[in-house]
Design an enzyme around this catalytic site. Structure first.
Site, PDB file in Angstrom:
ATOM      1  N   SER A 125       0.827  -1.212   0.000  1.00  0.00           N
ATOM      2  CA  SER A 125       0.000   0.000   0.000  1.00  0.00           C
ATOM      3  C   SER A 125       0.857   1.255   0.000  1.00  0.00           C
ATOM      4  O   SER A 125       1.976   1.256   0.513  1.00  0.00           O
ATOM      5  CB  SER A 125      -0.867  -0.009   1.260  1.00  0.00           C
ATOM      6  OG  SER A 125      -1.451   1.245   1.503  1.00  0.00           O
ATOM      7  N   TYR A 149      -1.681   0.136   9.877  1.00  0.00           N
ATOM      8  CA  TYR A 149      -1.864  -0.554   8.598  1.00  0.00           C
ATOM      9  C   TYR A 149      -0.608  -0.405   7.732  1.00  0.00           C
ATOM     10  O   TYR A 149      -0.082  -1.386   7.196  1.00  0.00           O
ATOM     11  CB  TYR A 149      -3.075   0.045   7.886  1.00  0.00           C
ATOM     12  CG  TYR A 149      -3.347  -0.490   6.499  1.00  0.00           C
ATOM     13  CD1 TYR A 149      -3.981  -1.712   6.323  1.00  0.00           C
ATOM     14  CD2 TYR A 149      -2.995   0.241   5.370  1.00  0.00           C
ATOM     15  CE1 TYR A 149      -4.248  -2.189   5.052  1.00  0.00           C
ATOM     16  CE2 TYR A 149      -3.259  -0.231   4.096  1.00  0.00           C
ATOM     17  CZ  TYR A 149      -3.886  -1.451   3.941  1.00  0.00           C
ATOM     18  OH  TYR A 149      -4.145  -1.924   2.680  1.00  0.00           O
ATOM     19  N   LYS A 153       1.966  -3.366   6.472  1.00  0.00           N
ATOM     20  CA  LYS A 153       2.288  -3.588   5.057  1.00  0.00           C
ATOM     21  C   LYS A 153       3.799  -3.463   4.831  1.00  0.00           C
ATOM     22  O   LYS A 153       4.388  -4.242   4.068  1.00  0.00           O
ATOM     23  CB  LYS A 153       1.521  -2.592   4.177  1.00  0.00           C
ATOM     24  CG  LYS A 153       0.018  -2.874   4.078  1.00  0.00           C
ATOM     25  CD  LYS A 153      -0.261  -4.192   3.356  1.00  0.00           C
ATOM     26  CE  LYS A 153      -1.739  -4.409   3.056  1.00  0.00           C
ATOM     27  NZ  LYS A 153      -1.991  -5.732   2.432  1.00  0.00           N
TER      28      LYS A 153
END
Lengths: 323, 323
Positions: A125, A149, A153
């Protein structure tokens, strides 16, 4: 060739499965088996004639990764993740799925034996990048995520590179642009408006724009993103060298340019449905986001962005009409 | 103030403990308790008058992190690690100690309750960087480790930044320069010769130099490294912002300059004990290593390198004489 999609019921997983069923091949090799894994029910892709498995399973549960790897897919597309806002709201769930689930998959492959060495595609991402950011952002940008998040990632990218270097699998991590137009209902994700302001007016519904129209961002259609995942699946791993993770090309436009594209495709009456309603909280989040990238490596590896925002809107209309 | 050193029996842990015992304070606050944790037996530092605990424990074993955190240290210095060569030779052991052990510590702190929020110092490594590398390497260099050890340290950095951002603890990760002169016997680590060619001739023993004398690298004395760890322990966390990990200043010299420093301190007869014996395998590894850094952030935060290689050699002689 047996392809497994983890996250097979998701927005991208469904499109990738549909495209594989339609093409019947990947990189010139026939797709003879397709396994769709998800915590939700996956749908059988139309027209697929090979062996189809729909596995409603949670990768983060003990033993699940091993059972999936026992099916010996030639290609594993790992698209499953807890999304950014949920991973931020629920610390433990985000780490359990996005880090431990990914690691369980990688470990199961490492421990499979039989010289098993599949291609693994991991969707990373843009959230691995954190402000302050240059514009454009190059291939050597440091990863300083500012969300859990993004951290998960970035860790997935590091593990993927190490497992690939060790020869446990042949991995590639791809940082997809922000998906636009995201199908479905408006959601409260900070990035939701980028899709809302196009999708809702195209249906004759009003939409709220919470940020300044000068804001620029980096986009791919769901169709382009599905194509990226399959392009990554078929790439020659040797061309990647030790750098196994890369940012993918996108369409860089401002909100004003999104709106002008909407006007060209759907007319003034669609544009008139957009109401500016500044939201300082969202504006602050978006201010810190990437605007554009110089994706030299991905370009050289043959990844191609959508042609324009106009094309992205037309793809959305075609996709909606087909449903 | 209660300070816990995980890796308290190691080369740096012992020096940090000795310095804390001697100074009796950290950042102006008296050190009233010191807990040394290691899988090996830790030694009581000379002259410490506060509460001393010597805990022979393995952080990677279930429940150990929780029991250590239950002691509620104000500062946790996490120096324990499986070294690079061992983490490369034993994949599972490296991940178990360097990744899972670190994460177990971070999780135990997060789950401690009582608004417990200690300072955590994590010793990262230059191994987070991988060739090709610029010279000098700046503070925004992308982390592309080419070893499992470097991968584990880079993941530790990412976790430390996320846990700090969340307010679970007040963390700082420091990438120490290569330690020179490493005490003890010659070892087979690729970097061993940087210390061997000084330490052995200083004792009147021969030493082998496997690389070209033009090779430059980035060094700190064990004493400077111990000082860095304590400087990090006492820093104002707010000054770090979201970037919780930084490369520390070092002395950049070539092997030829190391040898000239040895000549100035110990004379021609010491230098004559160095035998050039090129080893292409070691030369290839060292070729890919960092040469020098521009450590602007660490400099601004008050970290100071050794004055020179001459000083590093003299510190070694003093330290040996004191043992």
């Amino acid at each position: 060739m047996h392809i497994m999609i983890i996250g097979g019921a998701g927005m991208l997983g469904r499109r990738v499965a549909a495209k594989l069923a339609k093409d019947g091949e990947l990189g010139g090799k026939p797709v003879t088996a397709l396994t769709l894994v998800d915590v939700f029910e996956s749908a059988a892709p139309e027209g697929f004639t090979g062996t189809l498995r729909l596995e409603r399973r949670d990768l983060s549960q003990p033993g699940v990764a091993e059972e999936l790897v026992a099916l010996r897919p030639d290609v594993v597309l790992h698209l499953a993740a807890i999304v950014s806002s949920e991973a931020e709201a629920d610390f433990e769930k985000g780490y359990a799925i996005n880090l431990d689930g990914t690691r369980a998959l990688f470990e199961a492959i490492r421990l499979a034996g039989d010289d098993y060495c599949p291609r693994v595609v991991f969707t990373s991402s843009l959230a691995v990048f954190g402000a302050p950011l240059p514009d454009p952002i190059g291939d050597d940008q440091i990863l300083t995520p500012l969300t859990s998040y993004g951290t998960q990632k970035a860790i997935g990218e590091l593990l993927l590179a190490d497992y690939s270097r060790r020869g446990f699998f042949d991995g590639i991590g791809i940082r997809l642009p922000t998906i636009c137009i995201r199908p479905g209902r408006p959601n409260r994700a900070a990035s939701g408006f980028f899709s809302n302001i196009l999708r809702e007016p195209l249906k004759g519904e009003p939409a709220v724009l919470p940020v300044d129209r000068s804001i620029r961002h980096w986009f791919a259609s769901p169709e382009a993103a599905a194509g990226f995942i399959l392009h990554a699946a078929a790439l020659d791993g040797a061309a990647l060298g030790d750098r196994r993770n890369l940012t993918l090309p996108g369409v860089c436009v401002s909100v004003a340019e999104q709106i002008e594209a909407l006007r060209r495709v759907a007319g003034d009456q669609a544009v008139a449905l957009i109401r500016d309603e500044p939201d300082p909280a969202i504006a602050r989040i978006i201010e810190s986001w990437p605007r554009s990238f110089d994706t030299k490596r991905a370009n050289e590896l043959g990844f191609k962005a959508d042609a324009s925002m106009d094309q992205i809107i037309r793809l959305h209309l075609q996709s909606e009409a087909a449903e």
